[in-house]
Motif scaffolding. Structure first.
Motif, PDB file in Angstrom:
ATOM      1  N   UNK A   1       0.669  -1.246  -0.037  1.00 36.95           N
ATOM      2  CA  UNK A   1      -0.044   0.048  -0.079  1.00 36.95           C
ATOM      3  C   UNK A   1       0.773   1.419  -0.047  1.00 36.95           C
ATOM      4  N   UNK A   2       2.173   1.194  -0.123  1.00 37.70           N
ATOM      5  CA  UNK A   2       3.174   2.214   0.096  1.00 37.70           C
ATOM      6  C   UNK A   2       2.568   3.294  -0.890  1.00 37.70           C
ATOM      7  N   UNK A   3       2.474   3.070  -2.351  1.00 39.90           N
ATOM      8  CA  UNK A   3       2.006   4.179  -3.195  1.00 39.90           C
ATOM      9  C   UNK A   3       0.639   4.523  -3.125  1.00 39.90           C
ATOM     10  N   UNK A   4      -0.183   4.106  -2.189  1.00 40.77           N
ATOM     11  CA  UNK A   4      -1.464   4.414  -2.298  1.00 40.77           C
ATOM     12  C   UNK A   4      -1.544   5.904  -1.553  1.00 40.77           C
ATOM     13  N   UNK A   5      -2.614   6.641  -2.129  1.00 39.87           N
ATOM     14  CA  UNK A   5      -2.744   8.015  -1.672  1.00 39.87           C
ATOM     15  C   UNK A   5      -3.934   7.980  -0.755  1.00 39.87           C
ATOM     16  N   UNK A   6      -4.025   8.463   0.125  1.00 37.32           N
ATOM     17  CA  UNK A   6      -5.121   8.835   1.297  1.00 37.32           C
ATOM     18  C   UNK A   6      -5.243  10.108   1.688  1.00 37.32           C
TER      19      UNK A   6
ATOM     20  N   UNK B   1      -5.027  16.237   4.740  1.00 35.98           N
ATOM     21  CA  UNK B   1      -3.985  16.436   3.688  1.00 35.98           C
ATOM     22  C   UNK B   1      -4.021  15.069   2.691  1.00 35.98           C
ATOM     23  N   UNK B   2      -3.837  15.141   1.485  1.00 38.27           N
ATOM     24  CA  UNK B   2      -3.686  14.054   0.751  1.00 38.27           C
ATOM     25  C   UNK B   2      -2.321  13.580   0.508  1.00 38.27           C
ATOM     26  N   UNK B   3      -1.971  12.313   0.801  1.00 32.34           N
ATOM     27  CA  UNK B   3      -0.405  12.140   0.719  1.00 32.34           C
ATOM     28  C   UNK B   3      -0.407  10.372   0.375  1.00 32.34           C
TER      29      UNK B   3
ATOM     30  N   UNK C   1       1.115   7.722  11.004  1.00 30.64           N
ATOM     31  CA  UNK C   1      -0.005   6.423  11.329  1.00 30.64           C
ATOM     32  C   UNK C   1       1.006   5.330  11.592  1.00 30.64           C
ATOM     33  N   UNK C   2       0.524   4.239  12.138  1.00 27.57           N
ATOM     34  CA  UNK C   2       1.239   2.991  12.328  1.00 27.57           C
ATOM     35  C   UNK C   2       1.071   2.197  10.879  1.00 27.57           C
ATOM     36  N   UNK C   3       2.056   1.332  10.945  1.00 26.28           N
ATOM     37  CA  UNK C   3       2.047   0.458   9.778  1.00 26.28           C
ATOM     38  C   UNK C   3       0.901  -0.366   9.541  1.00 26.28           C
ATOM     39  N   UNK C   4       0.361  -0.767  10.502  1.00 26.33           N
ATOM     40  CA  UNK C   4      -0.789  -1.561  10.499  1.00 26.33           C
ATOM     41  C   UNK C   4      -2.113  -0.834  10.291  1.00 26.33           C
ATOM     42  N   UNK C   5      -2.183   0.182  10.817  1.00 31.07           N
ATOM     43  CA  UNK C   5      -3.050   1.067  10.530  1.00 31.07           C
ATOM     44  C   UNK C   5      -3.163   1.683   8.988  1.00 31.07           C
ATOM     45  N   UNK C   6      -2.083   2.072   8.537  1.00 29.99           N
ATOM     46  CA  UNK C   6      -1.856   2.449   7.216  1.00 29.99           C
ATOM     47  C   UNK C   6      -2.130   1.209   6.222  1.00 29.99           C
TER      48      UNK C   6
ATOM     49  N   UNK D   1       4.973   8.499   2.539  1.00 23.89           N
ATOM     50  CA  UNK D   1       5.032   9.697   3.160  1.00 23.89           C
ATOM     51  C   UNK D   1       4.600   9.761   4.565  1.00 23.89           C
ATOM     52  N   UNK D   2       3.466   9.312   4.824  1.00 19.15           N
ATOM     53  CA  UNK D   2       2.653   9.365   5.938  1.00 19.15           C
ATOM     54  C   UNK D   2       3.460   8.598   6.950  1.00 19.15           C
ATOM     55  N   UNK D   3       3.815   7.518   6.485  1.00 20.53           N
ATOM     56  CA  UNK D   3       4.948   6.649   7.496  1.00 20.53           C
ATOM     57  C   UNK D   3       6.220   7.433   7.875  1.00 20.53           C
TER      58      UNK D   3
END
Ligand code: ATP
Length: 509
Positions: free
Chosen positions: A237-242, A257-259, A270-275, A263-265
């Motif tokens: 999911x690294x390249x997914x935008x949220x 903010x959309x990112x 956010x935690x890895x599991x939540x992301x 980048x959020x990690x």
């Protein structure tokens, strides 16, 4: 196009056979809804797609199906008997009862998420809020437990009291040991469940959004207590935008903010599991046709979190009545398993092969989604009014549409065409939901199918009888192709799997 209001959606759903107020001939009962001949198909398709994506297509999640009524101690252990409450205001004169937080939010346009009854009481008094029905003042504020009570067996006394489950989650914790042993699960793993939940909401509202009986699709995802930070799937999911809306952004009155997840990690938002779970769940929606612009992920404020949660995020959707929770993702830690160990006296720990120790796993994220809220999302994002056609087109994803195909004889007064059309219908019925219609003009019949979201329409004409081919029309573009009758079935499969419509057959100009 201007967004449809929730009231308009309710009217549309009733008119077309998606959902009706329950027991309407007796005046209805607030917070209960029935699903009509199309609604039940859409709902079943949503549940089937969810189950396939989360259980059948994965190696690490299995399902279960617990009962609605369970031992009342379950709800003592979970904390529901003590604290599954909303704050209620009662009018001193007309006795109208209202949910205090929603009432204050509507009146004062402020968020009161997480305030306790004393703080809410202060706000009511300070702002001199009165009963919206008769204008009188309120009685003392009260906490109201949302669980529906019932009695099990012929005795109606304290000893037989039980509850209709207010969430499906607890059944997963209670059966945890059995499922783990029988399915030979190895951490990290999930247990999923779809089923009814009941909450005696003080003020049900917004059509299916807040009802008293609804269905939940939930996963409890368990990890090793020493490995709560690392998610082995996060790369997916690294390249997914949220659209991120963290606690800090809310406190500082900033906009979401959309990112990219990556980048959020990096910023440790956010935690890895939540992301992983938030991105995966948004993907489930958007792969099935929902509009990504209507989603954002919001972190709970400290005061808003449930008693058991370490961190909670919601996947929110931009409903016509504002951004609201669609799906919750709590980090419940080992709270629930430990509570059930304490209350039942049974050992629910599992043996960890690596460390050769017994451990109680943690729930790092608990994706919990209401079927009816998902139903609304797909309906809102599918609903369009096509000016050129002069009718509504419900652009539901082919795997969600209540009817996959409609079959029409071009004319209803030629027995050989009608016979052929019925043969085509019968051939398809084994594999798809098929609607047969021979009433009215072809244009009218197309419009009726557009409005209920039928993906493809097949017309059987004179040439079909002679040459064994038919016209297939695509709902979203109105394009048409000619396909051999013997090929229709697999062409529809190809289309459902994502094939381009024009490639299915010979294009008609
Ligand atoms: P809300 O804040 O909207 O009351 P909640 O935080 O109490 O929701 P959860 O306990 O997290 O909800 O339940 C998980 C999911 O179940 C929600 O995200 C929602 O999709 C669904 N759900 C909860 N309550 C209702 C309801 N009364 N009617 C329909 N769906 C519901």
């Amino acid at each position: 196009m201007e967004k449809l209001s929730i009231e308009d959606m309710a009217v549309f759903c009733k008119r077309k056979g998606f959902a009706y107020p329950n027991s309407e001939i007796y005046g209805g009962i607030s917070g209960f809804w029935d699903f009509g001949h199309l609604g039940v198909e859409l709902k079943n398709n949503i549940k089937r797609e969810w189950w396939k994506f989360h259980v059948n297509d994965r190696e690490d999640i299995v399902g279960m199906d617990g009962s609605i009524i369970t031992h009342p101690r379950v709800w003592e252990a979970s904390g529901h008997v003590e604290s599954f409450e909303d704050v209620m205001l009662t009018c001193s004169k007309c006795k109208e009862r209202i949910r205090a937080d929603h009432f204050i939010e509507d009146k004062l346009k402020i968020s009161v998420e997480g305030l306790d009854s004393k703080e809410i009481d202060k706000l009511v008094n300070k702002n001199k809020l009165k009963c919206p029905k008769c204008g009188s003042s309120f009685e003392d504020i009260k906490d109201f437990n949302l669980m529906f009570k019932t009695n099990v067996g012929p005795r109606e006394d304290k000893t037989s009291v039980s509850y209709l489950r207010p969430e499906t989650a607890q059944l997963i914790f209670v059966d945890f040991k059995l499922v783990v042993e029988n399915a030979r699960l190895k951490l990290p793993f999930g247990i999923a469940q779809i089923g009814k939940a009941f909450r005696n909401e003080i003020s049900p509202r917004d059509f299916l959004f807040r009802s008293r009986e609804f269905e939940q699709m939930e996963i409890e995802y368990f990890v090793h207590p020493d490995q709560t930070d690392k998610c082995p799937y996060v790369k997916e999911v690294m390249s997914k935008e949220l659209n991120f809306y963290t606690e800090e952004m809310q406190q500082k009155n900033k906009k979401p903010i959309r990112m990219k997840v990556k980048d959020a990690l990096n910023k440790k938002l956010v935690s890895e599991w939540h992301a992983y779970w938030l991105a995966t769940e948004q993907k489930w929606f958007t792969d099935l046709g929902a509009n990504p612009d209507n989603f954002r992920i919001r972190q709970h404020l400290k005061k808003e979190k449930s008693h058991y949660a370490l961190d909670t995020w919601d996947l929110e959707y931009n409903f016509p009545f504002g951004w609201k929770e669609l799906q919750g993702f709590s980090n419940r830690t080992d709270f629930d398993l430990k509570q059930h160990i304490k209350f039942s006296g049974k050992d629910l720990s599992i043996f960890d092969e690596e460390t050769k120790k017994k451990i109680v796993p943690h729930v790092v994220a608990e994706p919990s989604l209401g079927v009816e809220r998902a139903f609304l999302v797909f309906m809102f994002d599918a609903y369009t009014y096509d000016k050129k056609r002069g009718n509504v087109v419900l652009r539901l994803h082919p795997r969600l549409a209540p009817m996959t195909v409609a079959v029409f004889p071009l004319v209803s007064n030629k027995p050989q065409i009608v016979k052929k059309a019925k043969e085509v219908r019968d051939g398809l019925k084994k594999y798809f939901n098929v609607f047969y219609d021979q009433g009215g003009s072809i244009g009218r019949r197309y419009a009726r199918q557009d409005e209920i979201g039928t993906t493809l329409c097949i017309t059987v004409d004179f040439d079909s009888v002679e040459g064994s081919d038919v016209t297939i029309r695509e709902r979203d573009t109105t394009k048409q192709v000619r396909v051999k009758i013997k090929d229709i079935c697999h062409k529809i499969w190809e289309y459902m799997e994502g094939a381009q419509f024009e490639k299915l057959g010979k294009k008609i100009r």
